[in-house]
Scaffold this motif. Structure first.
Motif, short mmCIF file in Angstrom:
data_model
loop_
_atom_site.label_atom_id
_atom_site.label_comp_id
_atom_site.label_asym_id
_atom_site.label_seq_id
_atom_site.Cartn_x
_atom_site.Cartn_y
_atom_site.Cartn_z
N ARG A 50 43.55 55.55 45.31
CA ARG A 50 42.29 56.09 45.83
C ARG A 50 42.55 57.15 46.91
O ARG A 50 41.84 58.16 46.96
CB ARG A 50 41.42 54.96 46.39
CG ARG A 50 40.04 55.45 46.81
CD ARG A 50 39.10 54.32 47.16
NE ARG A 50 39.55 53.59 48.33
CZ ARG A 50 38.96 52.49 48.79
NH1 ARG A 50 37.91 52.00 48.16
NH2 ARG A 50 39.42 51.88 49.86
N ARG A 127 26.20 60.01 52.35
CA ARG A 127 27.58 60.41 52.61
C ARG A 127 27.86 61.73 51.88
O ARG A 127 27.35 61.96 50.80
CB ARG A 127 28.56 59.31 52.17
CG ARG A 127 28.48 58.09 53.08
CD ARG A 127 29.37 56.96 52.62
NE ARG A 127 30.73 57.38 52.43
CZ ARG A 127 31.40 57.34 51.26
NH1 ARG A 127 30.81 56.86 50.17
NH2 ARG A 127 32.63 57.76 51.18
N GLU A 166 24.90 52.03 49.81
CA GLU A 166 26.04 51.27 50.33
C GLU A 166 25.97 51.23 51.84
O GLU A 166 25.08 51.83 52.46
CB GLU A 166 27.37 51.89 49.88
CG GLU A 166 27.61 53.28 50.37
CD GLU A 166 28.84 53.95 49.74
OE1 GLU A 166 29.85 53.28 49.51
OE2 GLU A 166 28.74 55.15 49.46
N GLY A 167 26.92 50.50 52.44
CA GLY A 167 26.98 50.44 53.89
C GLY A 167 27.82 51.58 54.43
O GLY A 167 28.32 52.42 53.68
N ASN A 171 30.42 48.24 50.42
CA ASN A 171 29.52 48.40 49.26
C ASN A 171 28.40 47.38 49.38
O ASN A 171 28.53 46.38 50.09
CB ASN A 171 30.29 48.21 47.96
CG ASN A 171 31.18 49.40 47.65
OD1 ASN A 171 32.40 49.33 47.76
ND2 ASN A 171 30.58 50.53 47.27
N ILE A 192 37.56 48.92 46.48
CA ILE A 192 38.55 48.06 45.82
C ILE A 192 38.00 46.64 45.77
O ILE A 192 38.14 45.94 44.76
CB ILE A 192 39.90 48.20 46.55
CG1 ILE A 192 40.45 49.60 46.23
CG2 ILE A 192 40.87 47.12 46.14
CD1 ILE A 192 41.42 50.14 47.19
N THR A 193 37.34 46.22 46.81
CA THR A 193 36.71 44.89 46.80
C THR A 193 35.53 44.88 45.83
O THR A 193 35.28 43.86 45.17
CB THR A 193 36.23 44.52 48.22
OG1 THR A 193 37.19 44.99 49.15
CG2 THR A 193 36.05 43.02 48.36
N ARG A 194 34.82 46.00 45.75
CA ARG A 194 33.70 46.09 44.80
C ARG A 194 34.18 45.77 43.39
O ARG A 194 33.54 45.01 42.66
CB ARG A 194 33.10 47.50 44.86
CG ARG A 194 31.99 47.77 43.85
CD ARG A 194 31.56 49.24 43.93
NE ARG A 194 30.52 49.54 42.95
CZ ARG A 194 30.76 49.77 41.67
NH1 ARG A 194 32.00 49.74 41.20
NH2 ARG A 194 29.76 50.03 40.86
N SER A 229 30.44 44.27 50.68
CA SER A 229 31.85 43.97 50.40
C SER A 229 32.74 45.06 50.97
O SER A 229 32.36 46.23 51.00
CB SER A 229 32.09 43.85 48.89
OG SER A 229 32.18 45.14 48.30
N ALA A 230 33.90 44.65 51.44
CA ALA A 230 34.93 45.58 51.90
C ALA A 230 36.23 44.81 52.00
O ALA A 230 36.23 43.58 52.01
CB ALA A 230 34.57 46.16 53.27
N1 PLP Z 1 31.92 52.07 51.01
C1 PLP Z 1 32.28 52.80 52.10
C2 PLP Z 1 31.46 53.97 52.51
C3 PLP Z 1 33.45 52.45 52.83
O1 PLP Z 1 33.82 53.19 53.88
C4 PLP Z 1 34.19 51.31 52.43
C5 PLP Z 1 35.39 50.88 53.16
O2 PLP Z 1 35.74 51.40 54.18
C6 PLP Z 1 33.77 50.58 51.32
C7 PLP Z 1 32.63 51.00 50.62
C8 PLP Z 1 34.52 49.36 50.85
O3 PLP Z 1 35.71 49.73 50.20
P1 PLP Z 1 36.93 48.71 50.01
O4 PLP Z 1 36.40 47.51 49.28
O5 PLP Z 1 37.90 49.46 49.19
O6 PLP Z 1 37.42 48.35 51.37
#
Ligand code: PLP
Length: 266
Positions: A50, A127, A166-167, A171, A192-194, A229-230
């Motif tokens: 990523r 974003r 999303e946050g 997510n 990645i957690t998503r 999720s994160a």
């Molecule tokens: N969405 C956004 C905007 C983020 O910044 C993040 C993580 O920082 C995520 C989703 C979650 O991603 P991940 O599950 O890969 O940590």
């Protein structure tokens, strides 16, 4: 305490960037936050893929390869005797691309957050490059600070069409009975957690709906559970979104959370 700069181990306090650089001023960088447990980096291949995809997506050219970055992470873990930590990779573009790897304390949340849920506050904003994990995080920063002012743990970003995508660092998902809803990957960061959440949801027999969640539908009580999720959180239930309440126990979210955490060593 050490850090890595272009593969060279340096004292952590020397991991700095010049304010005079245009790339620094413009936030022209991509980044990843890795979770390290007992010296083992979870999902490192996904994170590095990523990172490189995000760099490509914003035309940030650099000489670094996945293999060399992977090696530098391992070297830093060894040099710094890292057991549990969050390790942040930041790659700045420009004439002299620079890649920092910096360890910070592992983000952990109290069990009560998972049992009772946390509060989220909505914030209107989009974003810039939603599918990339890139710099210029002013929106994320301001939205999260606003959420904190209202006692929130996370801000949920609502786009111009009224969709809660999303946050600021997570997510967003909601359940309507046994259907799990979340926006598709062309609208949000491919967390990645998503993807782990979606894999777990399929295994647990939930139906998946990748249409975005509208704020209007949320507020009219269409959904029975909601969570974010994160990497640092896995699946964290929300007990409140603005004035809307969800009541514990968040059984479906819990089942997904346990499934995601159980798989972190693979
Ligand atoms: N969405 C956004 C905007 C983020 O910044 C993040 C993580 O920082 C995520 C989703 C979650 O991603 P991940 O599950 O890969 O940590």
């Amino acid at each position: 305490m050490y850090a890595s700069r272009n593969g060279v181990i340096i004292p952590k306090e020397e991991a700095v960037v010049p304010i005079t650089s245009r790339e620094v001023q413009s936030g022209f960088y991509v980044y990843e936050s890795l979770r390290v447990l007992g010296g083992f980096v979870t999902r490192i291949n996904d994170h590095l893929d990523r990172l490189l995809a995000s760099a490509k997506g914003i035309h940030l050219t650099h000489p670094f390869t996945k293999e060399s970055i992977h090696r530098w992470v391992d070297e830093l873990i060894e040099a710094d005797h890292i057991g549990d930590a969050t390790v942040r990779i930041t790659l700045y573009g420009g004439a002299d691309p620079v890649l920092f790897i910096v360890p910070v304390e592992l983000l952990r949340y109290p069990d009560s957050y998972y049992r009772d849920g946390v509060k989220a506050v909505t914030f209107e904003g989009e974003r810039l490059f939603p599918t990339h994990k890139s710099g210029s995080l002013l929106l994320n920063y301001v939205a999260l600070e606003e959420a904190k002012r209202f006692g929130g743990f996370e801000a949920l970003l609502v786009d111009r069409n009224g969709r809660v995508l999303e946050g600021t660092r997570s997510n967003f998902f909601a359940f309507s009975n046994n259907t799990l809803h979340t926006a598709d990957e062309d609208l949000v960061l491919g967390g990645i957690t998503r993807s782990e959440v979606l894999r777990s949801a399929r295994e647990l027999g939930f139906t998946i709906d990748l249409n975005p969640i509208y704020l209007e539908d949320l507020l009219t009580g269409r959904y029975t559970e909601a969570f974010i999720s994160a990497t640092s959180m896995a699946a964290m239930p929300l007990h409140t979104i603005d004035d809307l309440r969800f009541s514990a126990p968040f059984e479906r979210t819990r089942a997904l959370h346990d499934c995601v955490r159980a798989r972190q060593w693979q």
